[in-house]
Design a protein around this motif. Sequence first.
Motif, PDB file in Angstrom:
ATOM      1  N   ALA A  44       0.832  -1.209   0.000  1.00 31.63           N
ATOM      2  CA  ALA A  44       0.000   0.000   0.000  1.00 31.63           C
ATOM      3  C   ALA A  44       0.866   1.259   0.000  1.00 31.63           C
ATOM      4  O   ALA A  44       0.612   2.196  -0.773  1.00 31.63           O
ATOM      5  N   SER A  47       2.648   1.613  -3.361  1.00 35.58           N
ATOM      6  CA  SER A  47       1.715   2.077  -4.388  1.00 35.58           C
ATOM      7  C   SER A  47       1.413   3.560  -4.218  1.00 35.58           C
ATOM      8  O   SER A  47       1.388   4.314  -5.195  1.00 35.58           O
ATOM      9  N   LYS A  95     -18.121  -9.021   1.102  1.00 38.57           N
ATOM     10  CA  LYS A  95     -18.509  -7.986   0.150  1.00 38.57           C
ATOM     11  C   LYS A  95     -19.594  -8.514  -0.777  1.00 38.57           C
ATOM     12  O   LYS A  95     -19.536  -9.633  -1.252  1.00 38.57           O
ATOM     13  N   SER A 105     -13.933  -5.974 -10.703  1.00 32.81           N
ATOM     14  CA  SER A 105     -12.995  -5.010 -10.155  1.00 32.81           C
ATOM     15  C   SER A 105     -12.153  -5.563  -9.028  1.00 32.81           C
ATOM     16  O   SER A 105     -11.210  -4.931  -8.611  1.00 32.81           O
ATOM     17  N   SER A 106     -12.498  -6.725  -8.490  1.00 35.14           N
ATOM     18  CA  SER A 106     -11.717  -7.265  -7.386  1.00 35.14           C
ATOM     19  C   SER A 106     -12.108  -8.710  -7.147  1.00 35.14           C
ATOM     20  O   SER A 106     -12.987  -9.252  -7.794  1.00 35.14           O
ATOM     21  N   VAL A 131      -3.183  -6.956  -5.916  1.00 39.51           N
ATOM     22  CA  VAL A 131      -4.510  -6.368  -5.739  1.00 39.51           C
ATOM     23  C   VAL A 131      -4.421  -5.135  -4.844  1.00 39.51           C
ATOM     24  O   VAL A 131      -5.045  -4.108  -5.128  1.00 39.51           O
ATOM     25  N   ILE A 132      -3.630  -5.219  -3.770  1.00 43.00           N
ATOM     26  CA  ILE A 132      -3.461  -4.066  -2.875  1.00 43.00           C
ATOM     27  C   ILE A 132      -2.870  -2.894  -3.649  1.00 43.00           C
ATOM     28  O   ILE A 132      -3.369  -1.766  -3.559  1.00 43.00           O
ATOM     29  N   GLU A 134      -2.958  -2.288  -6.836  1.00 39.81           N
ATOM     30  CA  GLU A 134      -3.953  -1.777  -7.784  1.00 39.81           C
ATOM     31  C   GLU A 134      -5.022  -0.943  -7.086  1.00 39.81           C
ATOM     32  O   GLU A 134      -5.366   0.155  -7.541  1.00 39.81           O
ATOM     33  N   LYS A 135      -5.552  -1.463  -5.987  1.00 38.33           N
ATOM     34  CA  LYS A 135      -6.634  -0.760  -5.277  1.00 38.33           C
ATOM     35  C   LYS A 135      -6.158   0.568  -4.710  1.00 38.33           C
ATOM     36  O   LYS A 135      -6.876   1.561  -4.772  1.00 38.33           O
ATOM     37  N   VAL A 136      -4.960   0.597  -4.143  1.00 38.83           N
ATOM     38  CA  VAL A 136      -4.430   1.849  -3.603  1.00 38.83           C
ATOM     39  C   VAL A 136      -4.208   2.838  -4.741  1.00 38.83           C
ATOM     40  O   VAL A 136      -4.593   4.010  -4.640  1.00 38.83           O
ATOM     41  N   GLU A 138      -5.764   3.069  -7.513  1.00 38.43           N
ATOM     42  CA  GLU A 138      -7.064   3.573  -7.967  1.00 38.43           C
ATOM     43  C   GLU A 138      -7.598   4.676  -7.055  1.00 38.43           C
ATOM     44  O   GLU A 138      -8.296   5.579  -7.507  1.00 38.43           O
ATOM     45  N   GLN A 139      -7.300   4.569  -5.761  1.00 40.38           N
ATOM     46  CA  GLN A 139      -7.853   5.499  -4.778  1.00 40.38           C
ATOM     47  C   GLN A 139      -7.039   6.774  -4.602  1.00 40.38           C
ATOM     48  O   GLN A 139      -7.565   7.784  -4.155  1.00 40.38           O
TER      49      GLN A 139
END
Length: 185
Positions: A44, A47, A95, A105-106, A131-132, A134-136, A138-139
């Motif tokens: 995280a 990223s 989720k 998306s995940s 995945v972490i 990518e998600k970070v 994106e945010q």
Amino acid sequence: MRVARSGLAVLSALALVQSQAASAQACVSEAEVSALFVYAMPPALESARNSCDGRLKPQGFFAQNGTKLIGQYAALQSETWPKAKRALLLFASSKKPTGKASKVSSFADLDANRLLGNLPDDVVRPLIDAVIVEKVAEQVKPEHCRNIERVAAAIAPIDPRSAAALLATVMSLVGVKEPSICSAE
């Protein structure tokens, strides 16, 4: 008649035990949340640092101390992985699918417990790390970079385990629901 009542009692007891087992599995412990936080920090932070490249001062925290902070958490990843994996699987399985079949998306749209739970850890960990990241990425928006750096600088002097325990406690107190965090004993 007596046999029927006994059978009904056994079935009721079995249903109660299964219900209790299901509810026990539906929450994640503070220790597991803490482990997940420690485990997720290196990818995280990396990223976030990459996403903010060129947006922060060259003498800022990430430029001067980011690698050291990432290393402090990375040194604990193997130790925290077993609990982190369980927490991750619980969060992923809690989720709700988005209903957007055209965009996966995940892992939340998949049966994460079955998919990730059956793979060897040396395969799962790089997937989770990706995945972490990518998600970070994106945010992180350009306007977030300075605040992210400030938070990283604020947690840097705190032992990673202590920082993670604090976060898990706060998450428990604010009432995270999917899945809920089991109350500390």
